[in-house]
Design a protein around this motif. Structure first.
Motif, short mmCIF file in Angstrom:
data_model
loop_
_atom_site.label_atom_id
_atom_site.label_comp_id
_atom_site.label_asym_id
_atom_site.label_seq_id
_atom_site.Cartn_x
_atom_site.Cartn_y
_atom_site.Cartn_z
N THR A 36 -12.47 66.50 0.14
CA THR A 36 -11.73 67.66 0.33
C THR A 36 -12.02 68.53 1.57
OG1 THR A 36 -12.98 69.20 -0.84
CG2 THR A 36 -11.03 68.06 -2.08
N GLU A 37 -11.29 69.34 1.98
CA GLU A 37 -12.06 70.35 3.15
C GLU A 37 -13.04 71.04 2.90
OE1 GLU A 37 -10.59 70.96 6.47
OE2 GLU A 37 -9.37 69.57 6.50
N GLU A 38 -13.16 71.55 1.49
CA GLU A 38 -14.40 72.37 1.16
C GLU A 38 -15.44 71.43 1.11
OE1 GLU A 38 -15.30 73.70 -3.08
OE2 GLU A 38 -13.85 75.11 -2.55
N ASP A 39 -15.38 70.18 0.78
CA ASP A 39 -16.47 69.24 0.70
C ASP A 39 -17.20 69.11 2.06
OD1 ASP A 39 -15.95 68.92 -2.06
OD2 ASP A 39 -15.02 66.66 -1.27
N LEU A 40 -16.34 69.43 3.17
CA LEU A 40 -16.92 69.38 4.44
C LEU A 40 -17.87 70.53 4.65
CD1 LEU A 40 -13.53 68.28 6.56
CD2 LEU A 40 -15.69 66.78 5.81
N LEU A 41 -17.41 71.54 4.19
CA LEU A 41 -18.25 72.87 4.35
C LEU A 41 -19.47 72.69 3.58
CD1 LEU A 41 -18.20 75.69 5.67
CD2 LEU A 41 -17.02 76.57 3.58
N THR A 42 -19.24 72.27 2.35
CA THR A 42 -20.53 71.85 1.45
C THR A 42 -21.51 70.94 2.16
OG1 THR A 42 -19.17 72.28 -0.37
CG2 THR A 42 -21.44 70.93 -0.62
N VAL A 43 -21.11 70.08 2.75
CA VAL A 43 -21.92 69.10 3.60
C VAL A 43 -22.73 69.59 4.91
CG1 VAL A 43 -21.87 67.09 5.37
CG2 VAL A 43 -20.93 66.70 3.08
N ARG A 44 -21.99 70.60 5.53
CA ARG A 44 -22.56 71.52 6.73
C ARG A 44 -23.74 72.42 5.97
NH1 ARG A 44 -20.16 72.48 11.63
NH2 ARG A 44 -21.11 74.45 11.45
N HIS A 45 -23.36 73.00 5.04
CA HIS A 45 -24.47 73.77 4.37
C HIS A 45 -25.86 72.89 3.67
CE1 HIS A 45 -22.48 77.71 4.71
NE2 HIS A 45 -21.21 77.15 4.14
N ALA A 46 -25.49 71.78 3.44
CA ALA A 46 -26.46 71.33 2.88
C ALA A 46 -27.37 70.64 3.80
CB ALA A 46 -26.14 69.96 1.81
N VAL A 47 -26.86 70.09 5.07
CA VAL A 47 -27.34 69.67 6.12
C VAL A 47 -28.17 70.71 6.69
CG1 VAL A 47 -27.06 68.60 8.47
CG2 VAL A 47 -26.03 67.64 6.58
N ARG A 48 -27.74 72.09 6.88
CA ARG A 48 -28.36 73.19 7.43
C ARG A 48 -29.57 73.37 6.64
NH1 ARG A 48 -28.31 75.21 12.13
NH2 ARG A 48 -26.30 75.82 12.14
N ALA A 49 -29.45 73.24 5.38
CA ALA A 49 -30.64 73.69 4.57
C ALA A 49 -31.85 72.68 4.58
CB ALA A 49 -30.00 73.80 2.95
N ALA A 50 -31.25 71.50 4.94
CA ALA A 50 -32.25 70.29 4.95
C ALA A 50 -33.03 70.47 6.41
CB ALA A 50 -31.63 68.85 4.58
N THR A 51 -32.36 70.91 7.16
CA THR A 51 -32.92 71.06 8.79
C THR A 51 -33.93 72.19 8.48
OG1 THR A 51 -31.15 72.42 9.59
CG2 THR A 51 -31.16 70.14 9.87
N LEU A 52 -33.67 73.15 7.72
CA LEU A 52 -34.55 74.28 7.66
C LEU A 52 -35.73 73.76 6.73
CD1 LEU A 52 -32.13 77.17 6.82
CD2 LEU A 52 -33.50 77.21 8.66
N ARG A 53 -35.72 73.29 5.77
CA ARG A 53 -36.59 72.53 5.08
C ARG A 53 -37.63 71.77 5.66
NH1 ARG A 53 -32.73 72.12 1.09
NH2 ARG A 53 -32.79 69.95 1.39
N ALA A 54 -36.82 70.94 6.75
CA ALA A 54 -37.69 69.89 7.67
C ALA A 54 -38.44 70.75 8.62
CB ALA A 54 -36.78 68.97 8.13
N GLY A 55 -38.18 71.91 9.14
CA GLY A 55 -38.80 72.78 9.96
C GLY A 55 -38.19 72.48 11.38
N PHE A 56 -36.89 72.19 11.60
CA PHE A 56 -36.19 71.78 12.90
C PHE A 56 -36.12 73.26 13.50
CE2 PHE A 56 -34.35 67.53 12.91
CZ PHE A 56 -35.11 66.92 11.77
N SER A 57 -36.21 73.00 14.68
CA SER A 57 -36.04 74.18 15.67
C SER A 57 -34.53 74.54 15.60
CB SER A 57 -36.24 73.86 16.97
OG SER A 57 -35.27 72.95 17.66
N ILE A 58 -34.02 75.74 16.05
CA ILE A 58 -32.74 76.30 15.97
C ILE A 58 -31.84 75.14 16.65
CG2 ILE A 58 -32.79 77.79 17.69
CD1 ILE A 58 -30.62 78.29 14.47
#
Length: 159
Positions: A36-58
């Motif tokens: 669903t469209e909502e799933d696309l937003l969920t993926v964005r949030h999950a990937v953003r959280a994973a980049t934060l945990r991994a210490g990626f630059s902005i």
């Protein structure tokens, strides 16, 4: 184990990273369905959280989230839905993320054309696959007409 929403499971496991000369890397994996469209937003949030945990630059956070959004949207629109697997990697002290986006759609008839800027089968600008490839350090496209498409894209922090 399955939840009522998108994430099927999260597990910590040891795996071998391709190109890592057999060295082990620790991986945390999450799998998200894209239906669903909502799933696309969920993926964005999950990937953003994973980049934060991994210490990626902005800047690298934005690169990975943009690539993930484009790939997940392609799976949803062109593949009729699919899944996005996010693997958090550590190799030689470096953190990375591997995105594996799969669908069981019609596949891509001409992968080279689909990776070229300006190619579109819809109303978009035609920067999707090629743009996602440029945003990541490693990019693989596997497609069989009539059998679906899998994209594996990896970005390492600080590279």
């Amino acid at each position: 184990m399955s939840s009522a929403r998108n994430t099927d499971h999260t597990v910590a496991l040891a795996t071998t990273v391709p190109g890592a000369a057999g060295r082990d890397a620790m991986t945390e994996r999450t799998v998200h369905h894209v239906r669903t469209e909502e799933d696309l937003l969920t993926v964005r949030h999950a990937v953003r959280a994973a980049t934060l945990r991994a210490g990626f630059s902005i800047v690298d956070q934005t690169r990975v989230v943009t690539a993930a959004s484009e790939l997940a949207r392609n799976a949803y629109i062109h593949g009729g839905g699919g899944s996005v697997t996010i693997d958090q990697l550590t190799l030689g002290g470096k953190a990375g993320l591997r995105l594996t986006v799969k669908d069981d759609g019609p596949g891509i008839l001409d992968a080279d054309a689909a990776l070229a800027d300006g190619f579109t089968t819809g109303a978009g600008l035609g920067h999707g696959l090629g743009g996602a490839r440029r945003l990541m350090n490693d990019f693989e496209l596997h497609t069989v007409p009539g059998q679906g498409t899998t994209v594996i894209a990896t970005r390492w922090a600080g590279r």
